[in-house]
Design an enzyme around this catalytic site. Structure first.
Site, PDB file in Angstrom:
ATOM      1  N   PRO A   9      -7.132  32.626  -4.192  1.00  0.00           N
ATOM      2  CG  PRO A   9      -7.845  33.363  -6.269  1.00  0.00           C
ATOM      3  CD  PRO A   9      -7.096  33.805  -5.051  1.00  0.00           C
ATOM      4  CG  ASN A  10      -9.100  28.145  -7.250  1.00  0.00           C
ATOM      5  OD1 ASN A  10     -10.234  27.745  -6.992  1.00  0.00           O
ATOM      6  ND2 ASN A  10      -8.864  29.032  -8.197  1.00  0.00           N
ATOM      7  NE  ARG A  17      -5.044  25.028  -7.950  1.00  0.00           N
ATOM      8  CZ  ARG A  17      -4.658  26.306  -8.010  1.00  0.00           C
ATOM      9  NH1 ARG A  17      -4.447  26.983  -6.889  1.00  0.00           N
ATOM     10  NH2 ARG A  17      -4.484  26.894  -9.174  1.00  0.00           N
ATOM     11  CE1 TYR A  22      -0.125  25.811  -8.063  1.00  0.00           C
ATOM     12  CE2 TYR A  22      -1.646  24.395  -9.271  1.00  0.00           C
ATOM     13  CZ  TYR A  22      -1.027  25.622  -9.094  1.00  0.00           C
ATOM     14  OH  TYR A  22      -1.300  26.661  -9.947  1.00  0.00           O
ATOM     15  CG  ASN A  73       0.456  31.784  -3.531  1.00  0.00           C
ATOM     16  OD1 ASN A  73       0.113  32.344  -4.573  1.00  0.00           O
ATOM     17  ND2 ASN A  73       0.755  30.496  -3.478  1.00  0.00           N
ATOM     18  CB  ALA A  76      -5.786  32.992 -10.506  1.00  0.00           C
ATOM     19  CD  GLU A  97       4.409  38.034  -6.781  1.00  0.00           C
ATOM     20  OE1 GLU A  97       4.997  39.130  -6.932  1.00  0.00           O
ATOM     21  OE2 GLU A  97       3.884  37.411  -7.712  1.00  0.00           O
ATOM     22  CG  HIS A  99       3.763  32.667  -7.170  1.00  0.00           C
ATOM     23  ND1 HIS A  99       2.414  32.904  -7.246  1.00  0.00           N
ATOM     24  CD2 HIS A  99       4.366  33.866  -7.372  1.00  0.00           C
ATOM     25  CE1 HIS A  99       2.207  34.176  -7.497  1.00  0.00           C
ATOM     26  NE2 HIS A  99       3.375  34.793  -7.571  1.00  0.00           N
ATOM     27  NE  ARG A 106       1.719  26.500 -13.811  1.00  0.00           N
ATOM     28  CZ  ARG A 106       0.704  26.581 -12.951  1.00  0.00           C
ATOM     29  NH1 ARG A 106       0.881  27.178 -11.764  1.00  0.00           N
ATOM     30  NH2 ARG A 106      -0.463  26.056 -13.235  1.00  0.00           N
TER      31      ARG A 106
HETATM   32  C1  DQA Z   1       0.216  30.027  -7.809  1.00  0.00           C
HETATM   33  C2  DQA Z   1       0.507  30.278  -9.306  1.00  0.00           C
HETATM   34  C3  DQA Z   1      -0.662  30.980  -9.963  1.00  0.00           C
HETATM   35  O1  DQA Z   1      -0.381  31.181 -11.347  1.00  0.00           O
HETATM   36  C4  DQA Z   1      -1.904  30.125  -9.869  1.00  0.00           C
HETATM   37  O2  DQA Z   1      -3.010  30.800 -10.416  1.00  0.00           O
HETATM   38  C5  DQA Z   1      -2.197  29.658  -8.476  1.00  0.00           C
HETATM   39  C6  DQA Z   1      -1.092  29.286  -7.604  1.00  0.00           C
HETATM   40  C7  DQA Z   1       1.323  29.205  -7.138  1.00  0.00           C
HETATM   41  O3  DQA Z   1       1.385  29.210  -5.921  1.00  0.00           O
HETATM   42  O4  DQA Z   1       2.098  28.548  -7.830  1.00  0.00           O
HETATM   43  O5  DQA Z   1      -3.355  29.491  -8.100  1.00  0.00           O
HETATM   44  O6  DQA Z   1       0.144  31.288  -7.158  1.00  0.00           O
END
Ligand code: DQA
Length: 150
Positions: A9-10, A17, A22, A73, A76, A97, A99, A106
């Site tokens: 998501p997002n 963002r 990011y 990825n 959240a 995984e 990120h 964080r």
């Molecule tokens: C994320 C890190 C997560 O904590 C966050 O909720 C994201 C992006 C990253 O790629 O850094 O949406 O997965």
């Protein structure tokens, strides 16, 4: 070999963002970079993004059935979706995984990952290069498992 690159998501609105966290790429640009890197490493990439837990679980089931390796990825969902963690646990090929940011540097709630226990490894904190490093690692993994990356 097929490679599923899933994004939670997002991430589809990456350019909206916090750019200090990011970066400045939008999702289309990130996808382009992932696509080129994966092809250069001999994969047939299938890059997807969803804000829906249910849709992501369906894609993980598909990957399990087809024995497709996954770079993921979970955004959240990383921190609380045990349903996604359970689906990831059913995969037959490796999952890495990734990120963009480093969740461990964080807020506290980002320090937990329900995906890490079933991942071959986690790459975090390198921006878009996290995906490139994961592709490289995946090439090594599927090679060492006897798979072909051609
Ligand atoms: C994320 C890190 C997560 O904590 C966050 O909720 C994201 C992006 C990253 O790629 O850094 O949406 O997965």
């Amino acid at each position: 070999m097929k490679l599923l690159v899933l994004n939670g998501p997002n991430l589809g609105r990456l350019d909206l963002r916090d750019s200090a966290i990011y970066g400045t790429l939008n999702f289309t640009e990130l996808s382009q970079l992932i696509m080129e890197c994966a092809i250069n490493h001999g994969f047939e990439p299938d890059i997807r993004q969803s804000d829906s837990e249910s849709e992501i679980i369906g894609w993980l089931h598909e990957a399990a059935d087809a024995k497709t390796p996954v770079i993921f990825n979970p955004a959240a969902f990383t921190h609380y979706s045990h349903a996604i963690g359970d689906a990831a646990a059913m995969l037959k090929a490796p999952l890495i995984e990734v990120h963009l940011s480093n969740p461990l540097a964080r807020e506290e709630f980002r320090h937990t990952s329900v995906i890490s226990p079933v991942a071959a490894g986690t790459i975090a904190g390198f921006g878009p290069a996290s995906y490139e490093l994961a592709i490289r690692a995946m090439q090594g993994l599927v090679g060492s498992l006897g798979g072909s990356t051609a």
